[in-house]
Every structure is written in structure tokens, then in C-alpha cells.
Write a protein that holds these residues in place. Sequence first.
Motif, PDB file in Angstrom:
ATOM      1  N   ALA A  17      43.023  48.390  33.896  1.00  0.00           N
ATOM      2  CA  ALA A  17      42.017  47.083  33.151  1.00  0.00           C
ATOM      3  C   ALA A  17      41.131  46.417  34.043  1.00  0.00           C
ATOM      4  O   ALA A  17      41.198  46.513  35.005  1.00  0.00           O
ATOM      5  CB  ALA A  17      42.905  46.247  32.822  1.00  0.00           C
ATOM      6  N   THR A  18      39.751  46.026  33.055  1.00  0.00           N
ATOM      7  CA  THR A  18      38.899  45.114  34.354  1.00  0.00           C
ATOM      8  C   THR A  18      38.640  43.521  33.275  1.00  0.00           C
ATOM      9  O   THR A  18      37.982  43.034  33.703  1.00  0.00           O
ATOM     10  CB  THR A  18      37.702  45.938  33.854  1.00  0.00           C
ATOM     11  N   ALA A  19      39.653  43.290  33.143  1.00  0.00           N
ATOM     12  CA  ALA A  19      39.035  42.101  32.562  1.00  0.00           C
ATOM     13  C   ALA A  19      39.008  40.789  33.920  1.00  0.00           C
ATOM     14  O   ALA A  19      39.976  41.191  34.574  1.00  0.00           O
ATOM     15  CB  ALA A  19      40.846  41.443  31.595  1.00  0.00           C
ATOM     16  N   CYS A  20      38.561  39.550  33.986  1.00  0.00           N
ATOM     17  CA  CYS A  20      38.825  38.470  34.666  1.00  0.00           C
ATOM     18  C   CYS A  20      39.836  37.565  34.505  1.00  0.00           C
ATOM     19  O   CYS A  20      40.370  37.844  33.609  1.00  0.00           O
ATOM     20  CB  CYS A  20      37.236  37.892  34.646  1.00  0.00           C
ATOM     21  N   THR A  21      39.089  36.959  36.098  1.00  0.00           N
ATOM     22  CA  THR A  21      40.679  35.962  35.911  1.00  0.00           C
ATOM     23  C   THR A  21      40.846  35.314  34.944  1.00  0.00           C
ATOM     24  O   THR A  21      39.038  34.518  34.489  1.00  0.00           O
ATOM     25  CB  THR A  21      40.754  35.143  36.902  1.00  0.00           C
ATOM     26  N   SER A  22      41.586  34.542  34.209  1.00  0.00           N
ATOM     27  CA  SER A  22      41.363  33.875  33.291  1.00  0.00           C
ATOM     28  C   SER A  22      40.889  32.273  33.348  1.00  0.00           C
ATOM     29  O   SER A  22      40.156  31.713  32.754  1.00  0.00           O
ATOM     30  CB  SER A  22      42.727  33.700  32.759  1.00  0.00           C
ATOM     31  N   ASP A  23      41.296  31.779  34.961  1.00  0.00           N
ATOM     32  CA  ASP A  23      40.762  30.577  34.996  1.00  0.00           C
ATOM     33  C   ASP A  23      38.668  30.651  35.772  1.00  0.00           C
ATOM     34  O   ASP A  23      38.745  29.795  35.307  1.00  0.00           O
ATOM     35  CB  ASP A  23      41.401  29.605  36.295  1.00  0.00           C
ATOM     36  N   GLY A  24      38.842  31.771  35.767  1.00  0.00           N
ATOM     37  CA  GLY A  24      37.576  32.393  36.362  1.00  0.00           C
ATOM     38  C   GLY A  24      37.002  31.379  37.513  1.00  0.00           C
ATOM     39  O   GLY A  24      35.477  31.352  38.092  1.00  0.00           O
ATOM     40  N   SER A  25      37.852  31.032  38.696  1.00  0.00           N
ATOM     41  CA  SER A  25      37.899  29.997  40.060  1.00  0.00           C
ATOM     42  C   SER A  25      37.405  30.850  41.081  1.00  0.00           C
ATOM     43  O   SER A  25      36.579  30.840  41.835  1.00  0.00           O
ATOM     44  CB  SER A  25      38.699  29.086  39.788  1.00  0.00           C
ATOM     45  N   ALA A  26      37.517  32.265  40.526  1.00  0.00           N
ATOM     46  CA  ALA A  26      37.102  33.666  42.381  1.00  0.00           C
ATOM     47  C   ALA A  26      36.442  34.977  41.229  1.00  0.00           C
ATOM     48  O   ALA A  26      36.755  34.593  40.341  1.00  0.00           O
ATOM     49  CB  ALA A  26      38.248  33.722  42.221  1.00  0.00           C
ATOM     50  N   GLN A  27      35.405  34.441  42.425  1.00  0.00           N
ATOM     51  CA  GLN A  27      34.245  35.872  41.578  1.00  0.00           C
ATOM     52  C   GLN A  27      34.479  37.487  42.150  1.00  0.00           C
ATOM     53  O   GLN A  27      35.169  38.459  42.173  1.00  0.00           O
ATOM     54  CB  GLN A  27      33.126  35.806  41.845  1.00  0.00           C
ATOM     55  N   MET A  28      35.218  37.171  43.465  1.00  0.00           N
ATOM     56  CA  MET A  28      35.817  38.189  44.537  1.00  0.00           C
ATOM     57  C   MET A  28      37.380  37.725  44.990  1.00  0.00           C
ATOM     58  O   MET A  28      37.644  36.856  45.132  1.00  0.00           O
ATOM     59  CB  MET A  28      34.561  38.676  45.429  1.00  0.00           C
ATOM     60  N   LEU A  29      37.965  39.071  45.269  1.00  0.00           N
ATOM     61  CA  LEU A  29      38.728  38.846  46.024  1.00  0.00           C
ATOM     62  C   LEU A  29      38.489  39.707  47.382  1.00  0.00           C
ATOM     63  O   LEU A  29      38.207  40.125  47.682  1.00  0.00           O
ATOM     64  CB  LEU A  29      39.529  40.672  45.489  1.00  0.00           C
ATOM     65  N   LEU A  30      38.472  38.848  49.224  1.00  0.00           N
ATOM     66  CA  LEU A  30      38.650  39.419  49.976  1.00  0.00           C
ATOM     67  C   LEU A  30      39.963  40.086  50.284  1.00  0.00           C
ATOM     68  O   LEU A  30      41.663  39.702  50.149  1.00  0.00           O
ATOM     69  CB  LEU A  30      38.427  38.096  51.153  1.00  0.00           C
ATOM     70  N   VAL A  31      40.079  41.550  50.287  1.00  0.00           N
ATOM     71  CA  VAL A  31      41.473  42.396  51.423  1.00  0.00           C
ATOM     72  C   VAL A  31      41.902  41.660  53.019  1.00  0.00           C
ATOM     73  O   VAL A  31      40.176  42.765  53.276  1.00  0.00           O
ATOM     74  CB  VAL A  31      40.978  43.485  50.849  1.00  0.00           C
ATOM     75  N   PRO A  32      41.892  41.163  53.718  1.00  0.00           N
ATOM     76  CA  PRO A  32      41.675  41.250  55.423  1.00  0.00           C
ATOM     77  C   PRO A  32      41.989  42.303  55.221  1.00  0.00           C
ATOM     78  O   PRO A  32      43.527  43.021  55.214  1.00  0.00           O
ATOM     79  CB  PRO A  32      42.730  39.524  55.264  1.00  0.00           C
ATOM     80  N   MET A  33      41.183  42.461  56.465  1.00  0.00           N
ATOM     81  CA  MET A  33      42.239  44.106  57.335  1.00  0.00           C
ATOM     82  C   MET A  33      42.836  43.201  58.999  1.00  0.00           C
ATOM     83  O   MET A  33      42.613  44.125  59.797  1.00  0.00           O
ATOM     84  CB  MET A  33      41.348  44.797  57.594  1.00  0.00           C
ATOM     85  N   ASP A  34      43.006  42.012  59.273  1.00  0.00           N
ATOM     86  CA  ASP A  34      43.170  41.245  60.516  1.00  0.00           C
ATOM     87  C   ASP A  34      44.216  41.436  60.503  1.00  0.00           C
ATOM     88  O   ASP A  34      45.330  42.149  59.387  1.00  0.00           O
ATOM     89  CB  ASP A  34      42.246  40.344  61.059  1.00  0.00           C
ATOM     90  N   ARG A  35      44.838  41.188  61.315  1.00  0.00           N
ATOM     91  CA  ARG A  35      46.483  40.941  61.551  1.00  0.00           C
ATOM     92  C   ARG A  35      47.572  39.979  60.693  1.00  0.00           C
ATOM     93  O   ARG A  35      48.348  40.124  60.811  1.00  0.00           O
ATOM     94  CB  ARG A  35      46.937  40.848  63.391  1.00  0.00           C
TER      95      ARG A  35
END
Length: 418
Positions: free
Chosen positions: A13-31
Motif C-alpha cells: 500500500a502507499t496511502a499517506c498518513t491520516s493526519d498528514g503531519s509528517a511527510q517523511m520517515l527517518l530511519v536512524p542508523m546510530d545506536r
Amino acid sequence: MRRLVVSAWLVLATACTSDGSAQMLLVPMDRSQANHLKAYGLTYAVLEQGGRAEWLLNFQGGSFLLPDTEATRRHAALLGVSIQPVAVADEARIRGIVAASNMESVVLEKATKIAIYTPPNSAPWDDAVTMALEYAEIPYDQVWDDDVMEGGLDDYEWLHLHHEDFTGQYSKFYITYAGAPWLEDEVNRNEEAARALGFPNVPALKKGVSRAIRDYVEAGGFLFAMCSAPETLELALAATSVDIAAAYSDGTPPDPDAGSKVDWGLAMAFQDAQIQVAPSVNAFSDIDGHQVNTPWKKELGAFTLFDFSAKFDPVPAMLTQNHESVLRDFYGLTTSFSVDRLKPGVVQLGVEGAWAKYIHGSLGEGTWTYYGGHDPEDPEHQIGDPPTDLALHPNSPGYRIILNNVLFPAAKKKKLKT
């Protein structure tokens, strides 16, 4: 002919989040990341479904920036991957930091089609790369000698070499394991393949396969190899006579002039190595610094990843992204690469004193990367040891190196300074 291993979970699926508050997701790769290895699988799945990802080199351990969709959030939760919603203002702040620092944003365009060169009867736990892909849920195909010789590599962007002995000596396992059923099966299988493909013997077959792999790289392929594969592939390429590649493969001494029948111009990474022809010494050459199965075995220490400029050296920067810079070393039939045997221009990505652990270079339109050792989480790996369970090592910095290489070909091509 090829056995596709399918990812356990696909983003549908590719539906956007319902509240639209975030455009992107950060996947942190530190500890702060709960599961570094599956984070690569999450990023690969986004690409596989036609999404766009960014690799933020040197930002929080080499973090990923993904489109914020409900499907990606669910997938991250299933995988146990830490994510952080990023609103427009936060995204602008991150991009400002990246632009002003020794960092870079690299666009990942498409999921790489992956092949692993491995025997038909191999088990997933025989090979660290296979285990990494299985655990990260990244799909791959298996290929073998017939696929390579019949042009099958053209279907793939990225090729990994199982810990094969391309000199045709069966890793000199006959010294310790003569009569073992698994070794007899390996010999019979390879001899049958040589006959079927029209080669006079196994060393000639492996030499032909080595040349086809070199051609694949030169034409634009991405090659990754570990353990005995880098050293023996290079020795097979450099040998101008099958006698060199076949040295003591059946206990028969090679031509006395064997040492002169080498053309290092045909090799990709190494030069001027001394070939080990003694039938009682379980080593291939002096390329390997650790000489693990010889009386001259060196003890393991730690190797250090170089810190590259993400803006001026994006390729080595991609290959060395990690949350650790000093990593525990681990043995393999080839554990390390003697620095004085490297060709000029080879990039050392990780070193341990006079030995390189991790190296990279280019040939024609493609690249190769070699990583010494067998299993980053099993330093003293022996035949018959129980499989490594990566669920116990989800943050393994040694396995992250492997998965850096898996995503590297997905990067958008642009003019590079190295």
C-alpha cells in the motif's frame, strides 16, 4: 535453474498518513536503532515497490529517509525497525545540517536485482551474505557455474560470491577432511559440472567462471565477495595456465615454472603474490595476512573503518556507513589482505595494521568489493559449527558492511570524484 528466495513481507500500500503531519520517515542508523539489519530490508522494500529513498551519509550513522506511508509504518513495526516521523520543518533542518557538514544525501532509485553464486546444495547458514539477506528479508536468486557460463549474470546488477575456491583445489580441504562425504559430494558435483560444460577439469571450469565474472564487472556489474572467494578468484584470473590454478588440486605438483605463468594485469585487486604450492599447507598465497590454517597463523585483533568525505568520496562513504568505527575481526579461509599485495588505486575501506580487511575498486563500468573473513559474528568459525542466529545480533556492525554493499548499486548515478 535459478531458485528465487522471496521476501517474507512486501509493502503493498502507499496511502499517506491520516493526519498528514509528517511527510517523511527517518530511519536512524546510530545506536538508537533497534534493528540495524532489518532497516536495510525496510528501505529495500520501499524501493521494490517503486518508492524513493534517500541515504543520509554520515548523518546519525548513515540514516535513511523514506516517504511516510501507513504501509511503511506497519512494515517497520513488523520488522522491529525504529523510525521517526519527520515534519516539513524538521526535514528542512536535517537537510540544512547535511548540506553544511561532512554529509551527503544520496538518492536510492530502484531495488537491486541480486544473485548469489553458491552451490545448489548449499544451506543459507553456509554464507554470511545469504544469512544477512534472509534476515533482512531481501530477495535474491541463486546462480551456479552453468548460469555464469551461459550468460545468466546479465540479469543481475549485484553478484555475491559464496566462499568458493576458484583455483579448483577445493580449499585444500583434502588435507583435513579426506574421505568426508560432504567433500566427496563437492568433488563429484564440480567434476560433473566441468564435463557438462565442456571443460577438461574443475580448475579449467573455475578459471572460465572467473573470467566470466570479471567480464560481468567490466560491463557494469557490482561484485561483492568474502572469505576465500576474493583471493582465489584473483589467483585464477592471474593464472595464464590452468596448471597454476590447479596447483596441487589432485596432489600432483604443478609445472616447476609455475611461478612465471602469472599475468597480474588480468587480476582486479592484487599483484606480485607468492602462490602457496606446498600440498601440506592449507593456504592459497601470501595475499592473506592471517594465514589461518598454517603454522604462521596470526591472532585476531580489530579493524578500523576509514572516515570518508561523503561529499567528495560518496562511494567509499556508502560502503563504510556504520554505528561503530572499530570492529572485531573474524577469521575466514582468507581473513585479510596484505597491503603490499594491493594494486595501486585499490581503496582501503577498513584496515588492521599491515592488513586490509575491506577493499574496493573499479574495473571498466563496474566495481568490486572484497571483505575478508567468513562470519562477522562467529570469529573462530569451523566446519560443523551451529548456524549464526542473526536475531541475536540485529545491530551487528560487521553484518552492516555486507548490507551497505547490497544497497550501494541502488544509488542514483552521478559524476563521482573517486
